[in-house]
Design a protein around this motif. Structure first.
Motif, PDB file in Angstrom:
ATOM      1  N   ILE A 642     -10.872  37.005  83.867  1.00 33.96           N
ATOM      2  CA  ILE A 642     -10.540  37.680  82.612  1.00 33.96           C
ATOM      3  C   ILE A 642      -9.031  37.878  82.489  1.00 33.96           C
ATOM      4  CG2 ILE A 642     -10.785  39.831  81.339  1.00 33.96           C
ATOM      5  CD1 ILE A 642     -13.223  38.085  81.159  1.00 33.96           C
ATOM      6  N   ASP A 643      -8.367  38.273  83.571  1.00 28.95           N
ATOM      7  CA  ASP A 643      -6.929  38.538  83.496  1.00 28.95           C
ATOM      8  C   ASP A 643      -6.120  37.284  83.173  1.00 28.95           C
ATOM      9  OD1 ASP A 643      -7.462  41.147  83.985  1.00 28.95           O
ATOM     10  OD2 ASP A 643      -6.927  41.115  86.110  1.00 28.95           O
ATOM     11  N   PRO A 644      -6.346  36.153  83.838  1.00 34.20           N
ATOM     12  CA  PRO A 644      -5.612  34.939  83.426  1.00 34.20           C
ATOM     13  C   PRO A 644      -5.904  34.526  81.988  1.00 34.20           C
ATOM     14  CG  PRO A 644      -6.593  34.633  85.590  1.00 34.20           C
ATOM     15  CD  PRO A 644      -7.159  35.909  85.044  1.00 34.20           C
ATOM     16  N   LEU A 645      -7.153  34.683  81.576  1.00 29.32           N
ATOM     17  CA  LEU A 645      -7.507  34.338  80.197  1.00 29.32           C
ATOM     18  C   LEU A 645      -6.742  35.215  79.219  1.00 29.32           C
ATOM     19  CD1 LEU A 645      -9.263  32.690  78.250  1.00 29.32           C
ATOM     20  CD2 LEU A 645     -11.062  34.419  78.546  1.00 29.32           C
ATOM     21  N   ARG A 646      -6.638  36.489  79.511  1.00 27.29           N
ATOM     22  CA  ARG A 646      -5.890  37.410  78.650  1.00 27.29           C
ATOM     23  C   ARG A 646      -4.418  37.004  78.596  1.00 27.29           C
ATOM     24  NH1 ARG A 646      -6.740  41.668  81.278  1.00 27.29           N
ATOM     25  NH2 ARG A 646      -8.411  42.605  80.010  1.00 27.29           N
ATOM     26  N   ARG A 647      -3.857  36.683  79.740  1.00 24.65           N
ATOM     27  CA  ARG A 647      -2.438  36.344  79.767  1.00 24.65           C
ATOM     28  C   ARG A 647      -2.143  35.066  78.978  1.00 24.65           C
ATOM     29  NH1 ARG A 647      -2.912  38.195  85.337  1.00 24.65           N
ATOM     30  NH2 ARG A 647      -3.183  36.044  86.057  1.00 24.65           N
ATOM     31  N   VAL A 648      -2.969  34.053  79.140  1.00 23.05           N
ATOM     32  CA  VAL A 648      -2.723  32.789  78.437  1.00 23.05           C
ATOM     33  C   VAL A 648      -2.843  32.979  76.922  1.00 23.05           C
ATOM     34  CG1 VAL A 648      -3.562  30.434  78.075  1.00 23.05           C
ATOM     35  CG2 VAL A 648      -3.423  31.371  80.387  1.00 23.05           C
ATOM     36  N   LEU A 649      -3.886  33.645  76.479  1.00 23.11           N
ATOM     37  CA  LEU A 649      -4.086  33.818  75.038  1.00 23.11           C
ATOM     38  C   LEU A 649      -3.002  34.682  74.426  1.00 23.11           C
ATOM     39  CD1 LEU A 649      -7.973  34.288  74.920  1.00 23.11           C
ATOM     40  CD2 LEU A 649      -6.664  32.260  74.271  1.00 23.11           C
ATOM     41  N   CYS A 650      -2.634  35.768  75.100  1.00 26.11           N
ATOM     42  CA  CYS A 650      -1.586  36.649  74.558  1.00 26.11           C
ATOM     43  C   CYS A 650      -0.235  35.944  74.548  1.00 26.11           C
ATOM     44  CB  CYS A 650      -1.512  37.940  75.361  1.00 26.11           C
ATOM     45  SG  CYS A 650      -2.932  39.034  75.162  1.00 26.11           S
ATOM     46  N   ALA A 651       0.058  35.184  75.599  1.00 32.27           N
ATOM     47  CA  ALA A 651       1.328  34.471  75.636  1.00 32.27           C
ATOM     48  C   ALA A 651       1.411  33.430  74.528  1.00 32.27           C
ATOM     49  CB  ALA A 651       1.514  33.810  77.004  1.00 32.27           C
ATOM     50  N   TYR A 652       0.310  32.731  74.268  1.00 31.57           N
ATOM     51  CA  TYR A 652       0.357  31.731  73.191  1.00 31.57           C
ATOM     52  C   TYR A 652       0.483  32.394  71.823  1.00 31.57           C
ATOM     53  CZ  TYR A 652      -0.599  27.806  70.214  1.00 31.57           C
ATOM     54  OH  TYR A 652      -0.480  26.853  69.240  1.00 31.57           O
ATOM     55  N   ALA A 653      -0.210  33.499  71.619  1.00 32.81           N
ATOM     56  CA  ALA A 653      -0.063  34.223  70.346  1.00 32.81           C
ATOM     57  C   ALA A 653       1.366  34.702  70.157  1.00 32.81           C
ATOM     58  CB  ALA A 653      -1.038  35.402  70.306  1.00 32.81           C
ATOM     59  N   ARG A 654       2.029  35.015  71.257  1.00 34.51           N
ATOM     60  CA  ARG A 654       3.434  35.430  71.180  1.00 34.51           C
ATOM     61  C   ARG A 654       4.328  34.236  70.878  1.00 34.51           C
ATOM     62  NH1 ARG A 654       7.570  36.880  70.041  1.00 34.51           N
ATOM     63  NH2 ARG A 654       9.091  38.179  71.137  1.00 34.51           N
ATOM     64  N   LYS A 655       4.045  33.117  71.471  1.00 32.19           N
ATOM     65  CA  LYS A 655       4.870  31.929  71.263  1.00 32.19           C
ATOM     66  C   LYS A 655       4.714  31.363  69.865  1.00 32.19           C
ATOM     67  CE  LYS A 655       5.369  27.131  72.859  1.00 32.19           C
ATOM     68  NZ  LYS A 655       4.842  26.491  71.653  1.00 32.19           N
ATOM     69  N   ASN A 656       3.517  31.364  69.333  1.00 38.00           N
ATOM     70  CA  ASN A 656       3.251  30.755  68.025  1.00 38.00           C
ATOM     71  C   ASN A 656       2.563  31.774  67.131  1.00 38.00           C
ATOM     72  OD1 ASN A 656       2.709  29.144  65.847  1.00 38.00           O
ATOM     73  ND2 ASN A 656       1.817  27.477  67.028  1.00 38.00           N
ATOM     74  N   PRO A 657       3.313  32.684  66.520  1.00 44.75           N
ATOM     75  CA  PRO A 657       2.675  33.703  65.676  1.00 44.75           C
ATOM     76  C   PRO A 657       2.071  33.143  64.400  1.00 44.75           C
ATOM     77  CG  PRO A 657       5.059  33.848  65.529  1.00 44.75           C
ATOM     78  CD  PRO A 657       4.767  32.853  66.599  1.00 44.75           C
ATOM     79  N   LYS A 658       2.449  31.913  63.996  1.00 45.72           N
ATOM     80  CA  LYS A 658       1.824  31.310  62.820  1.00 45.72           C
ATOM     81  C   LYS A 658       0.334  31.086  63.049  1.00 45.72           C
ATOM     82  CE  LYS A 658       4.729  27.922  62.704  1.00 45.72           C
ATOM     83  NZ  LYS A 658       5.413  26.654  62.317  1.00 45.72           N
ATOM     84  N   ILE A 659      -0.036  30.831  64.278  1.00 42.88           N
ATOM     85  CA  ILE A 659      -1.449  30.677  64.638  1.00 42.88           C
ATOM     86  C   ILE A 659      -1.982  31.967  65.235  1.00 42.88           C
ATOM     87  CG2 ILE A 659      -3.057  29.462  66.157  1.00 42.88           C
ATOM     88  CD1 ILE A 659      -1.377  26.975  65.842  1.00 42.88           C
ATOM     89  N   GLY A 660      -1.224  32.541  66.152  1.00 48.02           N
ATOM     90  CA  GLY A 660      -1.685  33.778  66.767  1.00 48.02           C
ATOM     91  C   GLY A 660      -2.918  33.549  67.617  1.00 48.02           C
ATOM     92  N   TYR A 661      -4.013  34.126  67.175  1.00 47.55           N
ATOM     93  CA  TYR A 661      -5.275  33.964  67.892  1.00 47.55           C
ATOM     94  C   TYR A 661      -6.390  33.738  66.891  1.00 47.55           C
ATOM     95  CZ  TYR A 661      -9.546  35.007  70.436  1.00 47.55           C
ATOM     96  OH  TYR A 661     -10.811  34.930  70.968  1.00 47.55           O
ATOM     97  N   CYS A 662      -7.272  32.823  67.238  1.00 50.23           N
ATOM     98  CA  CYS A 662      -8.443  32.531  66.417  1.00 50.23           C
ATOM     99  C   CYS A 662      -9.651  32.446  67.337  1.00 50.23           C
ATOM    100  CB  CYS A 662      -8.252  31.224  65.655  1.00 50.23           C
ATOM    101  SG  CYS A 662      -9.699  30.658  64.719  1.00 50.23           S
ATOM    102  N   GLN A 663     -10.777  32.943  66.863  1.00 48.64           N
ATOM    103  CA  GLN A 663     -11.993  32.834  67.652  1.00 48.64           C
ATOM    104  C   GLN A 663     -12.290  31.361  67.937  1.00 48.64           C
ATOM    105  OE1 GLN A 663     -15.180  34.887  65.700  1.00 48.64           O
ATOM    106  NE2 GLN A 663     -14.593  36.858  66.557  1.00 48.64           N
TER     107      GLN A 663
END
Length: 1294
Positions: A642-663
């Motif tokens: 869970i922790d690596p998954l959280r870090r990867v998703l949050c880091a990508y949302a930070r890098k590309n806010p145009k996409i952010g996060y999508c289910q």
């Protein structure tokens, strides 16, 4: 316009002399109207209505002559040679050039002695004028650079560009892309003419037999561009579909080029709509080093690439349009990036034919060599036979090589740590070597140094202890947990679960395999034995697979980016990639390794540390979905996964806010983490979201919706129309494909099987998921045809996909309800069937063509849905409704009128956005939009899509959409300022409807109150500027000043609290004083708004959802009195409004009478105020006057004047004014006798000339002509249609 002097031998029969002088001749082309003021010799011969003129005009329109209607010739003394010095479209323009020549050139020519001196002087003068024009207009420098080559095609393009802007009244910022000769079918009649393509519009113009046909379509209205097979288009036809009509064109000389350019421009307009929504929905995110700006630049789609002018090219394009060359280069670069999986922004520099020596088969392979900014790529002529990507950062030496046999002109490319490459049969070896050297010189900027190995981030020893306390990047989770899944029953161990189901590979579909019923110790022993056998078998298969791959990689260049990718490798990928090689090969195949190398300034650790501390919507959504990510695997039931998954998703949302996060990103990322390290999973996720499935994971999943339409069309073409119609009736394709595409089948298929599909996906791209989807539909076609509803069909498909097993063992054995799964088809067999059935038909080129077609349809359907939502919201708001007779509110406009208004607002906003490259003010507005609505803004994002800035509002208001459009240019600025209650520099659609409703649909008294308030301070602080400055010169000043004021106030983010005591660097309080003064002006403006348009929205009542009580209505809020200068400006505005509406002469006479009457009333008000001042000075007490009431009537004599003014008959002349004024004076005197009825603070105000709002309203409404004008309700749809027609009317017709 002045043109480069060109010699002609004869004046020509097709031209008529209009004016002659000793040195110059002004001529008119036959077939054009003869202007008044000219006295040509051949009046009758050249008139536009004659037969010869009609034939000449038709000839000019059909053939590639494109002559200007007017020209000026210079005739040297005693010479038969003439020089064309000016070509013009309008009479005013040619008259200006003629007058300049007569006043500045002719006197000098009379003093010169020889003809040679005179000719040299004229030619030098004209060339200097052309040079001065290029210097004073920087936007023309690129065109000047193109025309410097003295190319006739360039001159023809300049002429066509000039005509295009003049014929359709196009702004100078909107560049012409290209033009083509064609015929336009209108009423079953072909009209031969010219089609013009610009950044924003598609235009057509024809003049045949004296009749002119014009068409001007914005690209954003185009729904489809396709080949036309109708009989009307004859050959090479193109059909353009819009929401309301279709347009058919034919007889193209360059059909393929025209069709491709039209599709490209229409798709760029659709992408502009998507980017505009992204720019508005993007919030203010703190910048990250290495990421650059987070804003979305809409104008980037259509900017000219000025570097093309200075690029060293062997065969430069012949097209003179720099924008056309830029678009072609953009399309080629996009193809290169997609085909070879290169980083976004990579630009193709050139392509040449070459042969590549392939060591694995010891022969040369013919193909094409592509050179880009940072890569050398090769692709064979035979599809997928071999292709190579060589990063320039890995190149050490490039040198000439001696060819052997038929292979000559060869080059040898050496790399730092890998094998060399040999290319032969190069057309121009020396030029290619020069270009490679040029690229090598600048390729290291922003990339890893040459020869460096791209590895995961390392940690120094001194910081290791500190970082261990926070977090450490994890290795692939399969190394910790394996790839087994969690047991379905609590308390049952995994081994027992695997042994509980004995599925025979040859079991029938009816029983799904035999189920072991052994129990007790024997069952456990059998279970452990079978488990050991299964594991031994899997290890052997994995070992054999690794050996095959390692042998192949040794022969084909090794395991690095520059490997030889061949048909044999594609077959290996089809059988599956070994677990130990999956991370590295996924990074290479997807292009994620190139992305990481290109973004050396992006630190994954820094992104993680920044993102975990952020409080944003993306992080909240990620936290909700973490425990729903692959829950069947043990790694994701603990913090280890869970922790690596959280870090990867949050880091990508930070890098590309145009996409952010999508289910669905969580499910894809969880599988990536099983086989890849944490940082590698981060870069792979970026490759999936940004390149392989671009647009899938954005807020509106536009990419997935587009591919749904593509899949439906492929079902029809590949599987037959009957199945497609049945599935469309059930709606199965769109329901099923969305989850299939977003999750790469991970949500519907065991992930042990779906990972093989991911292998092929990373190697072959998105075409794999289309092939698999079509194969699933095809294998279940008979059963799907028998399904009666969507539920039955979805159950069938889900059961089938759950039964896709992995041939090498493992995978799920029970469904979600605990029932044994049927082993229906192996994943390898499914992939082989997909490639065999649909691999040849579904190519990348075909997918891109279908995507372009369906992107237009999808984007417009989404925009229509948003527009309907905005319209429904607007119609339900009582704040944009007028009060009816019984106290009930009703909308200002009909729904059809609001639809037309919404459409024109969107057109104007996108037109400005697409041409924003040279508009600095609009660029600032876009930058502001990228931060979202400012604090205090209440309109949601979907309504922000239809917001408009001050220039757009001014164009609409002054263009005839409002009946007040002909007023002084500062009036729309003041009205905009009053409506922009949150000072963000934008008006929402509801606010626009509110403004237009008050100027065209409210009752006459409300309209007059608004007009009165717009001429009061602080909205109009200096009325003398309006009286002394012409409207034409004032418009530019007001536009620049207002734009700067609006933008500066918007950058402050709403209302700025004034700090009067704040000191500047000099120690004074000027800054605080200026802010306090600005706040006072804004507060005064809001008071005027509350008295006219209504109070601004508040967080509790953002959209006036509740009707305003009658006792708190707008009529109860008083307006201050108006002075003489403001009154004069008010009357001038009234005259301009009425005069612009083409009212009868009697209306202007009524305005004159109203002006004179109100002047007399103001004089009497001044006289009576002086009497009141004298009474107050005698010591009268004023304490009993209740002046603390906010809404108390402050105009003591207003009611009496209103009563007296209402008795003015419609037939009264100027001679009746004195009697009326005497009656008013008596009434005012009665008020003056009671000093207690006057506010002391108003005595000074009344001591000068002034009138009250009630006096203004009553006097204007006393004239029937004016009352009828302000009671009229013009049709908004007709006004918008007239605005569009006038906007694109030829400039000479205005």
């Amino acid at each position: 316009m002045w043109v480069k002097p060109k010699e002609i031998l004869i004046k020509g029969y097709l031209w008529v002399d209009e004016v002659r002088s000793p040195h110059f001749i002004l001529q008119r082309r036959r077939g054009n109207e003869q202007p008044s003021g000219f006295a040509g010799k051949d009046k009758d011969k050249g008139r536009a209505g004659s037969g010869s003129a009609i034939l000449i005009g038709t000839f000019d329109s059909i053939f590639d002559t494109k002559p200007f209607p007017f020209r000026i010739l210079y005739q040297p003394p005693k010479s038969e040679v003439y020089h064309v010095v000016s070509n013009c479209l309008t009479y005013d323009e040619v008259k200006r050039d003629w007058n300049w020549l007569e006043s500045h050139v002719s006197p000098t020519l009379d003093s010169l002695e020889t003809a040679e001196e005179a000719t040299d002087f004229v030619l030098c003068k004209i060339n200097s004028l052309l040079a001065g024009t290029a210097i004073s207009h920087p936007s023309h420098l690129a065109s000047a650079a193109i025309t410097s080559a003295k190319d006739d095609a360039s001159e023809a393009f300049q002429s066509a560009s000039y005509k295009f802007h003049e014929l359709f009244n196009i702004p100078a910022d909107e560049k012409l892309v290209n033009y083509y000769s064609c015929s336009y079918w209108k009423n079953r009649v072909p009209w031969q003419g010219w089609m013009y393509f610009s950044q924003v519009h598609l235009c057509f113009h024809s003049k045949v037999f004296g009749k002119t046909t014009r068409l001007c379509l914005p690209w954003i209205e185009v729904l489809a561009v396709e080949n036309s097979n109708s009989a009307f288009s004859l050959i090479n036809g193109i059909l353009i579909k819009t929401k309301k009509e279709e347009h058919s064109f034919g007889m193209f000389l360059h059909h393929a080029e025209t069709l491709g350019l039209m599709q490209q421009l229409a798709n760029l307009a659709a992408v502009g709509i998507i980017k505009r929504e992204q720019s508005i929905s993007l919030r203010d995110v703190p910048s990250t080093p290495g990421l650059g700006s987070q804003s979305v630049a809409l104008g980037d789609n259509m900017l000219e690439d000025k570097e093309l002018l200075f690029k060293l090219s062997k065969n430069p394009p012949r097209t003179p349009s720099l924008l056309k060359r830029s678009l072609d280069a953009r399309a080629r670069s996009e193809w290169l990036v997609s085909r070879f999986r290169l980083p976004e922004g990579e630009r193709l520099d050139g392509v040449t034919s070459a042969s590549l020596w392939t060591p694995h088969d010891k022969r040369y392979t013919r193909g094409s060599l592509y050179l880009s900014t940072h890569y050398i790529c090769f692709q064979s002529k035979v599809k997928d036979l071999v292709w190579v990507v060589i990063p320039l950062r890995e190149v050490s030496i490039v040198e000439r090589a001696e060819g052997r046999g038929e292979i000559q002109q060869a080059i040898f490319i050496s790399t730092h740590d890998h094998g060399p490459f040999l290319f032969g049969s190069i057309d121009d070896r020396e030029f290619l070597l020069h270009k490679i050297a040029e690229m090598l010189a600048g390729c290291t900027e922003g990339y890893l140094p040459s020869g460096s190995i791209v590895k995961a981030e390392t940690i120094s020893e001194e910081n290791s202890e500190i970082l261990k306390e926070k977090w450490m990047p994890c290795q692939p989770l399969r190394t910790l947990f394996g790839i087994e899944r969690v047991k379905p029953e609590v308390g049952q161990d995994i081994g027992a679960q695997e042994g509980s189901v004995q599925s025979s590979s040859n079991a029938s579909d009816d029983d799904g395999g035999s189920i072991s019923t052994e129990t007790g110790v024997g069952a456990d022993e059998n279970s452990r034995g079978s488990e050991d056998q299964r594991r031994l078998r899997q290890e052997k298969l994995e070992k054999d697979k690794v050996e095959r791959w390692e042998a192949h990689l040794r022969e084909h260049g090794g395991q690095w980016i520059g490997m030889y990718r061949t048909t044999e490798m594609a077959n290996l990928v089809l059988r599956g990639i070994p677990h130990s090689l999956r991370q590295s090969l996924w990074m290479l195949f997807s292009g994620a390794e190139n992305d990481r190398a290109a973004n050396v300034g992006v630190s994954y650790r820094q992104l993680v540390n920044e993102s975990l501390d952020l409080s944003c919507t993306a992080n909240e959504e990620i936290e909700r979905d973490l425990h729903r990510s692959l829950p069947e695997h043990p790694a994701f039931q603990s913090s280890a996964g869970i922790d690596p998954l959280r870090r990867v998703l949050c880091a990508y949302a930070r890098k590309n806010p145009k996409i952010g996060y999508c289910q669905a990103m969580n499910l894809v990322c969880s599988v990536l983490l099983l086989w890849c390290g944490e940082e590698e999973a981060f870069w792979l996720l970026g490759a999936v979201c940004e390149r392989l499935l671009a647009g899938y994971y954005e807020r509106r999943v536009v990419g997935a919706l587009v591919d749904q339409g593509v899949l439906e069309e492929l079902v029809s073409s590949e599987l037959g129309a009957p199945l497609q119609r049945h599935l469309a009736k059930l709606g199965v394709v769109r329901i099923a494909s969305l989850s299939w595409f977003l999750t790469l089948f991970l949500s519907v298929m065991p992930y042990e099987s779906a990972v093989n599909i991911m292998d092929c996906f990373f190697y072959d791209g998105a075409r794999v998921i289309f092939m698999v989807a079509l194969t699933v539909f095809e294998l279940n076609a008979d059963k799907l045809m028998n399904c009666r509803d969507d539920g039955e069909a979805m159950t069938l498909l889900c059961s089938y996909l759950e039964g896709v097993y992995h041939e090498e063992g493992g995978g799920r054995t029970h469904d979600r309800e605990g029932e044994p799964l049927k082993r229906l088809i192996g994943v390898k067999e499914l992939l082989e069937q997909a490639h065999k059935r649909h691999g040849a038909a579904i190519t990348w080129e075909r997918l891109e063509m279908l995507r372009r077609r369906h992107r237009l349809i999808t984007v417009h359907s989404l925009e229509d849905a948003v527009a309907r939502s905005v319209l429904l919201k607007t119609l339900q708001q009582s704040g944009v409704m007028k009060m009816g007779r019984k106290g009930k509110r009703k909308p200002y406009f009909k729904q059809t009128e609001l639809e037309d208004l919404l459409c024109v607002v969107k057109e104007e906003a996108l037109e400005r956005a697409m041409t924003a490259g040279s508009d600095m003010a609009l660029a600032a507005a876009i930058q502001r939009l990228s931060h979202g609505p400012c604090e205090g803004s209440t309109w949601p994002n979907h309504e922000a899509l239809f917001s408009l800035d001050l220039p757009t509002f001014r164009d609409l208001f002054s263009g005839g959409v409002s009946p007040w459009g002909k007023a002084h240019p500062s009036l729309p600025h003041r009205l905009f300022k009053m409506a922009d209650w949150n000072r963000d520099g934008m008006l929402s659609f509801s606010e626009l409807v509110l403004v237009l409703g008050h100027t065209s649909r409210e009752d006459a008294a409300a309209r007059l109150r608004l007009l009165y308030a717009l001429h009061l301070p602080p909205l109009l602080s200096d009325p003398t500027a309006l009286l002394s400055c012409p409207a034409t010169s004032y418009a530019e000043e007001v536009g620049a000043e207002a734009t700067e004021e609006m933008f500066s106030s918007a950058e402050r983010g709403g209302v700025v609290e004034a700090v009067a005591g704040e000191e500047d660097e000099d120690g004074g309080g000027r800054r605080g004083g200026e802010e306090a003064e600005e706040e006072a002006r804004w507060a005064g403006t809001m008071e005027l708004r509350a008295a006219t348009l209504g109070p601004p929205p508040t967080p509790s009542t953002p959209n006036h959802s509740q009707p305003l009580p009658v006792e708190e209505g707008l009529e109860e809020i008083a307006l201050p009195r108006m002075g003489r200068q403001h009154f004069e400006a008010l009357c001038d505005s009234l005259e301009a409004i009425v005069d612009g509406a083409n009212q009868p002469v009697g209306v202007m006479e009524a305005i004159y009478r109203v002006r004179e009457l109100l002047k007399m009333i103001g004089e009497e008000n001044r006289a009576s105020s002086r009497k009141m001042s004298a009474s107050l000075g005698s010591g009268s007490s004023l304490e009993r006057s209740p002046w603390n009431e906010k809404n108390q009537d402050r105009n003591g004599n207003a009611s009496a004047v209103e009563s007296s003014s209402s008795h003015i008959s419609q037939g009264d002349g100027v001679e009746n004014f004195s009697d009326d004024v005497n009656q008013n004076a008596e009434t005012v005197a009665l008020v003056a006798d009671d000093p207690s009825a006057v506010c002391p603070s108003e005595v000074e105000e009344l001591s000068d000339w002034s009138i009250g709002v009630e006096q203004w309203v009553a006097t204007v409404l006393s004239r029937r002509e004016l009352s009828d004008f302000f009671e009229s309700c013009p049709d908004l749809s007709k006004a918008i249609a007239m605005y569009r027609e006038n906007k694109r009317a030829p400039r000479q017709e205005k």
